[in-house]
Design an enzyme around this catalytic site. Structure first.
Site, PDB file in Angstrom:
ATOM      1  N   CYS A   1       0.804  -1.230   0.000  1.00  0.00           N
ATOM      2  CA  CYS A   1       0.000   0.000   0.000  1.00  0.00           C
ATOM      3  C   CYS A   1       0.841   1.286   0.000  1.00  0.00           C
ATOM      4  CB  CYS A   1      -0.964  -0.008   1.183  1.00  0.00           C
ATOM      5  SG  CYS A   1      -0.226  -0.480   2.741  1.00  0.00           S
TER       6      CYS A   1
ATOM      7  N   HIS B   1      -2.812   6.331   4.646  1.00  0.00           N
ATOM      8  CA  HIS B   1      -1.384   6.473   4.950  1.00  0.00           C
ATOM      9  C   HIS B   1      -0.895   7.834   4.444  1.00  0.00           C
ATOM     10  CE1 HIS B   1      -1.329   2.452   6.282  1.00  0.00           C
ATOM     11  NE2 HIS B   1      -0.648   1.852   5.312  1.00  0.00           N
TER      12      HIS B   1
HETATM   13  C1  2RA Z   1       0.730  -1.768   6.814  1.00  0.00           C
HETATM   14  N1  2RA Z   1       1.656  -1.770   4.578  1.00  0.00           N
HETATM   15  O1  2RA Z   1       0.294  -0.612   6.758  1.00  0.00           O
HETATM   16  C2  2RA Z   1       1.052  -2.544   5.581  1.00  0.00           C
HETATM   17  C3  2RA Z   1      -0.161  -3.248   5.090  1.00  0.00           C
HETATM   18  N2  2RA Z   1       0.089  -3.892   3.861  1.00  0.00           N
HETATM   19  O2  2RA Z   1       0.928  -2.362   7.854  1.00  0.00           O
END
Ligand code: 2RA
Length: 329
Positions: free
Chosen positions: A126, A239
């Site tokens: 991601c 994120h």
């Molecule tokens: C996380 N990138 O945010 C990882 C999930 N795939 O933990």
């Protein structure tokens, strides 16, 4: 119309697949919902059809054209069977991402790579997807000499348990109770944890190496210098990433902004005079990558600083997967 299977249909990414197939008007003949034994028998209403979730087995893929794997250990177990049955697998796990026989695709960056698949196409991590979408216009405009990225990753990156842990700790704190942690190595409420996934080579974490190696593969530049620090923060969803890019050639900041504005999948939200910049609370449940705080890095000759935010369950997983499926059509 293609027959589609979703493996991991009852999980967070699987559920998002169901929504996005409808939103994007993806043509679906049969929709087969697969999950572990525990979820088998559940009924899910989708587009007026009541579909019973079946346990995933090696025989689950007969007649399926596209199999969307939501991630997890089921990929290595069942993806080969799906391919043998004639389906194209789009996989969200990390199992095949660095396999040289498997394309790793972000449709805004390397859509042409779907053409050489041999049955499996991998969906990147991601935080990698979100960064790759932001890097692409700069890469095309001025070349990339080096990237320094620090992430601020939401608890939902660790699944539903991550959300429950943060919410539970906040509730317990308000009630004066002792805070317990299970999903994360330390308390995440009112804290941040500079370690996502396990430690690996050079004391970098697996998440940090994913951002380096997957990005190099997506851009077909094996030695693109990238260094990452990945951090879990007490945010529910989306994120965020602080990205510093040193470019090969000098470039005017206005040109960079114009390139971002024109690029697919990007929304520029950058107006210091009006206190506008992207924030995870507001970007959640959307498909775009948001870019703001676009500034020149005055410490080097050709440098740019960006603040980039994207919903990691949608663009970082489910939406990117469905976009790859659209490329196959
Ligand atoms: C996380 N990138 O945010 C990882 C999930 N795939 O933990």
């Amino acid at each position: 119309m293609p027959n589609v299977a979703i493996v991991g249909a009852t999980g967070a990414v699987g559920q998002e697949f169901l929504k996005i197939l409808v939103e994007r008007n993806f043509p679906v003949g049969e929709l087969r919902l697969l999950a572990t034994k525990r979820s088998a028998g559940k009924k899910i209403l989708w587009q007026g059809r009541e579909i019973e979730v079946q346990e995933t087995t090696h025989d689950s893929f007969k007649g399926i054209d596209i199999a969307l794997f939501a991630g997890g250990s089921s990929s290595t177990e069942y993806a080969p069977s799906a391919v043998k049955s004639g389906a194209v697998v789009i996989d969200n796990s990390s199992a095949y991402r660095l396999d040289p026989e498997v394309p790793l695709v972000v449709p805004e960056v390397n859509p042409e790579d779907v053409k050489w698949h041999k049955g499996i196409i991998a969906n990147p991590n991601c935080s990698t997807i979100i960064m790759a979408v932001a890097l692409k216009p700069v890469f095309d405009l001025a070349g990339i000499k080096r990237v320094v990225v620090s992430t601020y990753q939401a608890v939902s990156g660790a699944g539903r348990e991550g959300i429950e842990e943060l919410e539970g700790q906040v509730r317990d704190w308000v009630q004066g109770k002792e805070l317990k942690n299970q999903t994360f190595p330390y308390q995440i409420a009112f804290n941040l944890i500079p370690r996502i996934d396990v430690f690996q080579e050079g004391d970098y974490t697996k998440e940090e190496w994913k951002m380096v190696k997957e990005t190099q593969k997506i851009f077909h530049v094996d030695n693109m210098p990238i260094t990452a620090t990945t951090v879990r923060v007490p945010v529910l969803r989306s994120h965020s990433e602080s990205i510093n890019i040193e470019t090969e050639r000098s470039v005017d900041l206005e040109e960079v902004k114009a390139a971002f504005r024109k690029a697919p999948g990007i929304i520029v939200e950058d107006n210091p005079a009006e206190d506008r910049y992207p924030m995870p609370w507001f970007t959640s449940d959307t498909d775009e990558v948001y870019i703001g705080r676009i500034r020149k890095d005055f410490s080097i000759e050709n440098g740019i600083n960006l603040w980039v935010v994207g919903d990691q369950i949608r663009k970082g997983a489910a939406t990117n997967t469905i976009q790859i499926a659209e490329l196959l059509l």
